[in-house]
Write a protein that holds these residues in place. Structure first.
Motif, mmCIF file in Angstrom:
data_model
loop_
_atom_site.group_PDB
_atom_site.id
_atom_site.type_symbol
_atom_site.label_atom_id
_atom_site.label_comp_id
_atom_site.label_asym_id
_atom_site.label_seq_id
_atom_site.Cartn_x
_atom_site.Cartn_y
_atom_site.Cartn_z
ATOM 1 N N GLU A 174 1.090 -11.331 6.603
ATOM 2 C CA GLU A 174 2.131 -11.269 7.623
ATOM 3 C C GLU A 174 3.242 -12.261 7.295
ATOM 4 O O GLU A 174 2.988 -13.444 7.063
ATOM 5 N N LYS A 177 7.550 -11.576 2.001
ATOM 6 C CA LYS A 177 8.657 -10.683 1.659
ATOM 7 C C LYS A 177 8.384 -10.114 0.272
ATOM 8 O O LYS A 177 8.378 -10.849 -0.715
ATOM 9 N N LYS A 195 2.989 -2.962 3.303
ATOM 10 C CA LYS A 195 3.324 -2.826 4.727
ATOM 11 C C LYS A 195 2.086 -3.040 5.599
ATOM 12 O O LYS A 195 2.146 -3.732 6.625
ATOM 13 N N ASP A 200 7.166 -7.854 4.951
ATOM 14 C CA ASP A 200 8.485 -7.231 5.059
ATOM 15 C C ASP A 200 8.767 -6.633 3.685
ATOM 16 O O ASP A 200 8.788 -7.351 2.685
ATOM 17 N N THR A 202 10.694 -4.162 0.768
ATOM 18 C CA THR A 202 11.947 -3.604 0.259
ATOM 19 C C THR A 202 11.663 -2.747 -0.965
ATOM 20 O O THR A 202 10.845 -3.112 -1.805
ATOM 21 N N ASP A 220 10.905 -1.401 4.714
ATOM 22 C CA ASP A 220 11.800 -1.835 5.790
ATOM 23 C C ASP A 220 13.258 -1.795 5.342
ATOM 24 O O ASP A 220 14.160 -1.691 6.166
ATOM 25 N N HIS A 221 13.474 -1.889 4.020
ATOM 26 C CA HIS A 221 14.821 -1.926 3.464
ATOM 27 C C HIS A 221 14.814 -1.190 2.135
ATOM 28 O O HIS A 221 13.793 -1.133 1.444
ATOM 29 N N ARG A 237 15.458 -13.899 -1.946
ATOM 30 C CA ARG A 237 14.753 -13.365 -0.769
ATOM 31 C C ARG A 237 13.247 -13.188 -0.965
ATOM 32 O O ARG A 237 12.461 -13.481 -0.063
#
Length: 349
Positions: A174, A177, A195, A200, A202, A220-221, A237
């Motif tokens: 959790e 990234k 996920k 998070d 991408t 998510d992106h 990131r």
């Protein structure tokens, strides 16, 4: 025992029906009737001798789901009727440092792979899951969790564990990234698993039009990696980038997007990188480039159990064995979402 399967007779020959002998079951063996077998890029590479060491005939297939027919006298973990899986490995020495760590794929004496390998006891060539049955040492047989679609679960035995292993090793959880480079058989599993772990997520892609699928699979992106502005917007990131690209490519553009002590993990390509890595992109920020190769047996069972808890399977297109040659041609064109799986009942026809 005599087994019916499909084999490649040569590097240029189409796969065709093939009758061959499986070894008699040993006391620690499990005999499995194969229900489904996934089709992996490695199958194609080895069938067509892209690595230069294939011996023929070869029966590919290392994403196997089946039902136990019988077990040897020393087997207590399984019984007739159990639903089970077999992945890329069917044996190892069990006493070297990698094996004792649970990394049988890196066995110092050489792992025995499911096909195109040598049985370490009798020296015979192993043949894979494009067949009606297989005999496997019980330590390398995996329990299929109740409720998982068996066809969708087949690719978990390679694509699933290949993406799970680095996520597990670098403790993705959790708030992590994570970025995934490439949306194919490996990439779509990486999105789903990251996920479900709470990250998070991408997707990096060089192609437009991937957004809808990426979001459905867990992203998510979505970042278009050929767009300098989009790449600059995600600088610093990511804790982890999982690179699933199966061919030579430039990894340098992704390094600035790693966070402090971030890691880029190569899982899709095993050859030389034609573009040199700029060491400055790694040295500044204590970043790392690493690699990961499938996963060990215990880790694979852990992944299957996680998928059972979260209802995760691969997106598959089920085909009869008679369409395997067309499937290989389509796979070369990336014309599958996202993994072919053979219904082995089709062998009977």
């Amino acid at each position: 025992m005599k087994v019916l399967g499909y084999s490649a007779p040569s590097a240029s020959g189409a796969l065709e029906p093939f009758v061959f002998e499986r070894r008699a079951a040993r006391p620690d063996d499990v005999v499995i009737d194969i229900l489904y077998c996934g089709v992996c890029h490695t199958d194609l590479h080895l069938a067509r001798n892209h690595f230069g060491f294939t011996s023929y005939p070869i029966v590919p297939g290392h994403e196997i789901i089946g039902k136990v027919r019988q077990v040897g006298e020393k087997v207590s973990r399984f019984k007739a009727g159990d639903m089970v899986g077999v992945g890329c490995l069917v044996d190892s020495c069990q006493h070297c440092k990698p094996c004792l760590k649970g990394w049988e794929q890196d066995c110092a004496e050489g792992a025995t792979f499911t096909y195109a390998s040598r049985d370490r006891h009798d020296g015979t060539v192993t043949h894979g899951g494009y067949s009606d049955s297989i005999v496997v040492r019980d330590r390398f047989v995996l329990a299929l969790p109740d409720g998982l679609d068996p066809a969708g679960a087949a690719p978990l035995l390679c694509a699933g564990i290949t993406t799970w292993s680095p996520l597990h090793r670098w403790n993705v959880r959790e708030g992590s990234k994570v970025a995934v480079v490439g949306l194919g058989g490996l990439g779509h599993m990486a999105l789903k698993l990251a996920k479900a772990l709470g990250a998070d997520v991408t997707l990096f892609t060089r192609s437009t039009g991937k957004d809808e699928d990426a979001f459905r699979l867990g992203a998510d992106h979505v970042v278009l990696s050929s767009d300098p502005a989009q790449m600059a917007a995600v600088a610093g990131r990511f804790d982890m980038i999982i690179d699933t690209v199966p061919y030579d490519h430039d990894v340098n553009p992704y390094l600035p997007t790693l966070a402090l002590e971030g890691v880029l993990v190569l899982i899709g390509y095993m050859g030389p990188l034609g573009t040199s890595v700029n060491a400055g992109g790694v040295v500044h920020g204590r970043k790392a480039i690493s690699g990961s190769f499938i996963g060990g047996v215990a880790e694979t069972q852990q992944m299957l159990d996680f998928c059972g808890q979260h209802g995760i399977v691969s997106d598959v297109e089920i085909i009869p064995i008679q369409q395997i040659n067309q499937a290989y041609e389509r796979m070369l064109k990336s014309d599958v979402k996202y993994r072919f799986v053979i219904d082995m009942a089709s062998l009977k026809s």
